[in-house]
Motif scaffolding. Structure first.
Motif, PDB file in Angstrom:
ATOM      1  N   HIS A  68       0.840  -1.202   0.000  1.00  0.00           N
ATOM      2  CA  HIS A  68       0.000   0.000   0.000  1.00  0.00           C
ATOM      3  C   HIS A  68       0.877   1.254   0.000  1.00  0.00           C
ATOM      4  CE1 HIS A  68      -3.493   2.497   0.759  1.00  0.00           C
ATOM      5  NE2 HIS A  68      -2.903   3.022   1.821  1.00  0.00           N
ATOM      6  N   GLN A  69       0.713   2.106  -1.024  1.00  0.00           N
ATOM      7  CA  GLN A  69       1.447   3.361  -1.176  1.00  0.00           C
ATOM      8  C   GLN A  69       2.967   3.165  -1.127  1.00  0.00           C
ATOM      9  OE1 GLN A  69       0.004   6.425   1.466  1.00  0.00           O
ATOM     10  NE2 GLN A  69      -1.932   6.606   0.373  1.00  0.00           N
ATOM     11  N   ARG A  70       3.443   2.077  -1.725  1.00  0.00           N
ATOM     12  CA  ARG A  70       4.892   1.832  -1.756  1.00  0.00           C
ATOM     13  C   ARG A  70       5.462   1.852  -3.169  1.00  0.00           C
ATOM     14  NH1 ARG A  70       7.084  -3.180   0.778  1.00  0.00           N
ATOM     15  NH2 ARG A  70       8.954  -2.082   0.076  1.00  0.00           N
ATOM     16  N   VAL A  71       4.607   1.799  -4.182  1.00  0.00           N
ATOM     17  CA  VAL A  71       5.067   1.734  -5.570  1.00  0.00           C
ATOM     18  C   VAL A  71       5.244   3.154  -6.112  1.00  0.00           C
ATOM     19  CG1 VAL A  71       4.449   0.994  -7.902  1.00  0.00           C
ATOM     20  CG2 VAL A  71       3.934  -0.491  -5.939  1.00  0.00           C
ATOM     21  N   LYS A  72       6.411   3.445  -6.664  1.00  0.00           N
ATOM     22  CA  LYS A  72       6.655   4.787  -7.214  1.00  0.00           C
ATOM     23  C   LYS A  72       6.102   4.918  -8.615  1.00  0.00           C
ATOM     24  CE  LYS A  72       7.968   8.942  -7.664  1.00  0.00           C
ATOM     25  NZ  LYS A  72       9.297   9.379  -8.056  1.00  0.00           N
ATOM     26  N   MET A  73       6.199   3.856  -9.398  1.00  0.00           N
ATOM     27  CA  MET A  73       5.760   3.950 -10.791  1.00  0.00           C
ATOM     28  C   MET A  73       5.103   2.645 -11.234  1.00  0.00           C
ATOM     29  SD  MET A  73       8.075   4.445 -14.195  1.00  0.00           S
ATOM     30  CE  MET A  73       7.640   3.353 -15.561  1.00  0.00           C
ATOM     31  N   ILE A  74       4.027   2.798 -11.996  1.00  0.00           N
ATOM     32  CA  ILE A  74       3.373   1.658 -12.649  1.00  0.00           C
ATOM     33  C   ILE A  74       3.490   1.865 -14.149  1.00  0.00           C
ATOM     34  CG2 ILE A  74       1.186   0.464 -13.065  1.00  0.00           C
ATOM     35  CD1 ILE A  74       0.309   1.288 -10.260  1.00  0.00           C
ATOM     36  N   TYR A  75       3.921   0.830 -14.848  1.00  0.00           N
ATOM     37  CA  TYR A  75       3.830   0.824 -16.310  1.00  0.00           C
ATOM     38  C   TYR A  75       3.012  -0.400 -16.696  1.00  0.00           C
ATOM     39  CZ  TYR A  75       4.681   0.257 -21.232  1.00  0.00           C
ATOM     40  OH  TYR A  75       4.476   0.110 -22.578  1.00  0.00           O
ATOM     41  N   ILE A  76       2.000  -0.212 -17.512  1.00  0.00           N
ATOM     42  CA  ILE A  76       1.230  -1.367 -18.005  1.00  0.00           C
ATOM     43  C   ILE A  76       0.967  -1.222 -19.498  1.00  0.00           C
ATOM     44  CG2 ILE A  76       0.116  -2.059 -15.850  1.00  0.00           C
ATOM     45  CD1 ILE A  76      -2.396  -0.535 -16.785  1.00  0.00           C
ATOM     46  N   GLY A 104      13.287   0.530 -24.741  1.00  0.00           N
ATOM     47  CA  GLY A 104      13.568   1.959 -24.752  1.00  0.00           C
ATOM     48  C   GLY A 104      12.387   2.791 -24.294  1.00  0.00           C
ATOM     49  N   VAL A 105      11.167   2.384 -24.665  1.00  0.00           N
ATOM     50  CA  VAL A 105       9.956   3.097 -24.246  1.00  0.00           C
ATOM     51  C   VAL A 105       9.816   3.043 -22.731  1.00  0.00           C
ATOM     52  CG1 VAL A 105       7.432   2.983 -24.270  1.00  0.00           C
ATOM     53  CG2 VAL A 105       8.702   2.811 -26.408  1.00  0.00           C
ATOM     54  N   ILE A 106      10.038   1.875 -22.167  1.00  0.00           N
ATOM     55  CA  ILE A 106       9.862   1.717 -20.717  1.00  0.00           C
ATOM     56  C   ILE A 106      11.007   2.376 -19.969  1.00  0.00           C
ATOM     57  CG2 ILE A 106       9.519   0.047 -18.864  1.00  0.00           C
ATOM     58  CD1 ILE A 106       8.343  -1.846 -20.968  1.00  0.00           C
ATOM     59  N   ILE A 107      12.217   2.297 -20.501  1.00  0.00           N
ATOM     60  CA  ILE A 107      13.347   2.968 -19.860  1.00  0.00           C
ATOM     61  C   ILE A 107      13.103   4.470 -19.797  1.00  0.00           C
ATOM     62  CG2 ILE A 107      15.750   3.660 -20.284  1.00  0.00           C
ATOM     63  CD1 ILE A 107      16.312   0.731 -20.983  1.00  0.00           C
ATOM     64  N   ARG A 108      12.606   5.041 -20.877  1.00  0.00           N
ATOM     65  CA  ARG A 108      12.319   6.477 -20.852  1.00  0.00           C
ATOM     66  C   ARG A 108      11.253   6.794 -19.802  1.00  0.00           C
ATOM     67  NH1 ARG A 108      12.187  10.644 -25.733  1.00  0.00           N
ATOM     68  NH2 ARG A 108      14.379  10.214 -25.356  1.00  0.00           N
ATOM     69  N   SER A 109      10.233   5.959 -19.698  1.00  0.00           N
ATOM     70  CA  SER A 109       9.195   6.163 -18.676  1.00  0.00           C
ATOM     71  C   SER A 109       9.810   6.132 -17.277  1.00  0.00           C
ATOM     72  CB  SER A 109       8.111   5.083 -18.806  1.00  0.00           C
ATOM     73  OG  SER A 109       7.533   5.076 -20.091  1.00  0.00           O
ATOM     74  N   ILE A 110      10.706   5.164 -17.052  1.00  0.00           N
ATOM     75  CA  ILE A 110      11.343   5.047 -15.735  1.00  0.00           C
ATOM     76  C   ILE A 110      12.217   6.262 -15.458  1.00  0.00           C
ATOM     77  CG2 ILE A 110      12.944   3.670 -14.338  1.00  0.00           C
ATOM     78  CD1 ILE A 110      12.024   1.208 -15.967  1.00  0.00           C
ATOM     79  N   GLN A 111      12.943   6.720 -16.461  1.00  0.00           N
ATOM     80  CA  GLN A 111      13.807   7.883 -16.278  1.00  0.00           C
ATOM     81  C   GLN A 111      13.000   9.125 -15.886  1.00  0.00           C
ATOM     82  OE1 GLN A 111      15.687   7.753 -20.149  1.00  0.00           O
ATOM     83  NE2 GLN A 111      17.636   7.058 -19.280  1.00  0.00           N
ATOM     84  N   ILE A 112      11.807   9.245 -16.414  1.00  0.00           N
ATOM     85  CA  ILE A 112      10.948  10.387 -16.093  1.00  0.00           C
ATOM     86  C   ILE A 112      10.328  10.231 -14.710  1.00  0.00           C
ATOM     87  CG2 ILE A 112       8.786  11.561 -16.723  1.00  0.00           C
ATOM     88  CD1 ILE A 112       9.448  10.858 -19.660  1.00  0.00           C
ATOM     89  N   GLY A 113       9.938   8.998 -14.366  1.00  0.00           N
ATOM     90  CA  GLY A 113       9.109   8.795 -13.181  1.00  0.00           C
ATOM     91  C   GLY A 113       9.805   8.314 -11.930  1.00  0.00           C
ATOM     92  N   CYS A 114      11.063   7.845 -12.019  1.00  0.00           N
ATOM     93  CA  CYS A 114      11.695   7.183 -10.871  1.00  0.00           C
ATOM     94  C   CYS A 114      13.089   7.714 -10.593  1.00  0.00           C
ATOM     95  CB  CYS A 114      11.814   5.675 -11.137  1.00  0.00           C
ATOM     96  SG  CYS A 114      10.251   4.812 -11.191  1.00  0.00           S
ATOM     97  N   VAL A 115      13.536   7.477  -9.364  1.00  0.00           N
ATOM     98  CA  VAL A 115      14.947   7.636  -9.041  1.00  0.00           C
ATOM     99  C   VAL A 115      15.536   6.244  -8.855  1.00  0.00           C
ATOM    100  CG1 VAL A 115      14.677   9.929  -8.053  1.00  0.00           C
ATOM    101  CG2 VAL A 115      14.428   7.942  -6.577  1.00  0.00           C
ATOM    102  N   LYS A 116      16.777   6.176  -8.412  1.00  0.00           N
ATOM    103  CA  LYS A 116      17.524   4.930  -8.542  1.00  0.00           C
ATOM    104  C   LYS A 116      17.144   3.813  -7.579  1.00  0.00           C
ATOM    105  CE  LYS A 116      21.556   7.026 -10.738  1.00  0.00           C
ATOM    106  NZ  LYS A 116      23.031   7.175 -10.716  1.00  0.00           N
ATOM    107  N   ASP A 117      16.314   4.080  -6.561  1.00  0.00           N
ATOM    108  CA  ASP A 117      15.973   3.027  -5.594  1.00  0.00           C
ATOM    109  C   ASP A 117      14.479   2.728  -5.550  1.00  0.00           C
ATOM    110  OD1 ASP A 117      18.612   2.574  -4.598  1.00  0.00           O
ATOM    111  OD2 ASP A 117      18.472   4.468  -3.522  1.00  0.00           O
TER     112      ASP A 117
END
Length: 638
Positions: free
Chosen positions: A118-126, A395-408
């Motif tokens: 609960h409230q622990r996920v920083k980013m969802i990609y589906i 590449g699409v998902i990596i770009r999403s992660i780069q925008i939405g997440c930090v390294k941990d």
């Protein structure tokens, strides 16, 4: 000692209805009343009065609805009585990894994750089914979704029922798709952190409906972008209408606290900064000294110190700064008058002073993030005969992660398909030194591939192979860049990179349901001397306990042997579990000593035993007293 039963709240996923009532009555305690059965109920008339004119009760109003929406909403709020059974044999680096791969119906899995994540996920990609007419649309059963799932996937009965497509000829073509998506997105939102974000790939078929659905679930004000991914570099010549060349990626934040990241600067962009004046400020490039917005005070001549020639800004423009600042820049050699010093003035734009990243845009070119053909080549590099037809580009998902997440951060994909998101997470971690974790969820949808009977099998094998490939060739082309670059991380990073994953599979609870009737009471009662199912292992029960207590499934588990019995310590002593039989007081006293040894945070320790595991009733009674004397109040049994 409190006994956990199959009907106990502790053996279910989070009760979202009860949670919603608790939140509502915390704001408006006066709306709580008693029902005819003595249970707590919400008085809607009292709530209506408190909200005054903010209540909308007219039939004609702005609304997005479809047949079955109310039932889909109820489905999202119904707790699951299933569990996730561990499968170390199908996992990779079981003892050390923090990544999860969960095989099962994602609706039930999302319910089971409500407590632990609960409230622990920083980013969802589906990348959900696009509803093209051939995609599988899960026919949710509103009575018992676990039984429905096991039957559909052939895990009960002789063959199981067939998985269903959603043909365009169906009278409820869009309705079926919306009824599938609504409860899953509703549950997924609960898992996002307040500063979280979701990226959803979709095509033109359902993008309009998905936008309305997300506006309702996430809030119209939390819409961030409709990204266009140019996914093809060549159109099909046999298309009768207009050839589709793109997909959409809808991006929503959980709340206004989300902060997007800048994208890394490219080598091409940095290559423009090729001059060095040896002034200690680093590389620079010539830049325009004038701007379009004209200010009278910024219209003045600039004098070349070498030639004495004067320069005015071009017509319709003015200089970038005031005459005083400009003279300071000239004195500091920040103004460039050409290689020989007799040219027109230009600004020295230093690389160290520009924004260290690129603002993300809503158009993603295949040159930057890959296309459908490169996605297939990625899979072919791992499998000689790719077992999956339409993988997403990493590449699409990596770009999403780069925008939405930090390294941990933690990343969730509950339509994981061939495992592209997991591949992307590992590739980006290898490239930038990150330690992002993933949770993949995939239905074991049957395939026609003998080596990979289900799509979940394909996903697991892809993650295994992709991780090995990343470790084996750390200096290869970074996944987020089309051009080859040397590895940016030291070799030691690749040896510590988490390329493993723990596999769990959805199943019914490990606890026997209490369904004894009065007619067969005498013959049935002996069967319930042990409340756990006969075909379940201690590890199965252990991980169900973790889920019900809301603990992370990747927490380290230490095994102790106390008086010849196996005792599990989870989370540095936050939870102690012993599921062996014939437990004596020697084991109980050993557990009491563990508290002093482990010193769990806040001095809290919870202990769970098998209800039938004690040597006799005297041991069971004394066990509670011994643990209480050690300061352990929360003692339960299953």
């Amino acid at each position: 000692m409190h006994k956990l039963t199959a009907h106990d709240a502790e053996t279910q996923s989070l009760d979202l209805v009860a949670d919603n009532i608790a939140k509502l009555t915390a704001l408006f305690p006066e709306i709580l009343t008693e029902g005819a059965d003595g249970g707590k109920r919400v008085d809607f008339e009292a709530l209506r009065e408190l909200l005054g004119t903010a209540v909308e009760d007219k039939e004609e109003r702005y609304n997005f609805t479809w047949h079955g929406k109310a039932q889909a909403r109820r489905l999202a709020q119904t707790p699951s009585t299933g569990t996730l059974r561990p499968c170390p044999a199908e996992s990779k680096h079981w003892d050390s990894t923090q990544n999860l791969f969960i095989e099962g119906d994602n609706l039930e899995v999302l319910k089971l994750l409500q407590k632990s994540y609960h409230q622990r996920v920083k980013m969802i990609y589906i990348d959900p089914p696009y509803n093209t007419g051939k995609d599988f649309i899960y026919p949710d059963n509103y009575r018992d979704n676990i039984a429905n799932y096991l039957e559909l996937t052939g895990q009960t009965g002789e063959d199981g029922r067939k998985l269903a497509a959603n043909p365009e000829t169906s009278g409820r073509y869009h309705t079926h798709w919306l009824n599938m998506m609504y409860p899953r997105l509703k549950l997924a939102r609960n898992l996002l952190r307040d500063d979280g974000v979701i990226f959803i790939s979709i095509d033109d078929t359902e993008v309009a409906n998905l936008r309305k659905l997300c506006d309702e679930i996430f809030g119209e004000e939390n819409f961030l972008s409709n990204v266009i991914w140019h996914k093809k570099y060549a159109a099909s010549n046999d298309v009768k209408g207009i050839a589709p060349m793109h997909d959409h990626i809808l991006v929503y934040q959980k709340s206004g606290s989300f902060e997007r990241n800048l994208l890394p600067r490219t080598e091409k962009q940095d290559s423009l900064y090729k001059y060095d004046s040896n002034d200690g400020k680093g590389l620079w490039r010539p830049d325009n000294l004038s701007v379009k917005t004209v200010s009278e005070s910024y219209l003045y001549p600039i004098i070349n110190p070498k030639t004495g020639k004067t320069y005015m800004p071009p017509a319709g423009r003015c200089w970038l700064t005031s005459s005083e600042n400009m003279q300071n820049w000239i004195n500091e050699s920040r103004v460039f008058f050409g290689q020989s010093g007799d040219g027109a003035p230009q600004l020295k734009r230093y690389l160290s002073e520009v924004q260290q990243g690129i603002v993300p845009q809503s158009y993603w070119s295949y040159d930057e993030v890959g296309h459908t053909d490169s996605s297939r080549k990625e899979l072919k590099a791992l499998f000689n005969d790719p077992p999956f037809d339409n993988p997403k580009s990493t590449g699409v998902i990596i770009r999403s992660i780069q925008i939405g997440c930090v390294k941990d951060d933690l990343i969730l994909d509950f339509f994981s398909g061939s495992g592209t998101t997991a591949h992307a997470v590992m590739a980006l971690n290898a490239e930038d030194g990150g330690n992002r974790k993933f949770i993949m969820v995939q239905l074991p949808e049957p395939t026609d591939k003998p080596d990979y009977p289900t799509i979940a099998d394909i996903g697991k094998e892809r993650i295994r192979r992709a991780g090995d490939a990343i470790i084996a060739k750390p200096a290869s082309q970074p996944a987020s860049q089309p051009a080859s670059q040397p590895a940016s991380q030291p070799a030691s990073h690749y040896t510590s990179l988490d390329i493993g994953f723990k596999v769990f599979k959805l199943d019914s609870t490990n606890i026997k349901p209490w369904d004894v009737g009065f007619d067969d009471l005498e013959t049935s009662l002996p069967l319930f001397t042990d409340s756990l199912k006969d075909d379940r292992s201690n590890d199965d029960v252990l991980y169900e306990i973790l889920l019900k207590y809301g603990l992370d499934l990747s927490l380290p588990i230490t095994t102790h042997t106390l008086a010849s019995k196996t005792v599990y310590s989870i989370g540095m002593g936050a939870l102690i579990v012993c599921l062996d039989k014939a437990i004596t007081l020697d084991t109980v006293e050993g557990i009491a000593k563990l508290k002093d040894e482990l010193q769990p945070e806040d001095s809290l320790m919870r202990v769970v035993f098998r209800d039938s595991g004690f040597a006799d009733d005297v041991v069971k009674v004394n066990a509670v007293q011994i643990l209480k004397q050690a300061g352990i109040e929360d003692v339960r049994s299953v």
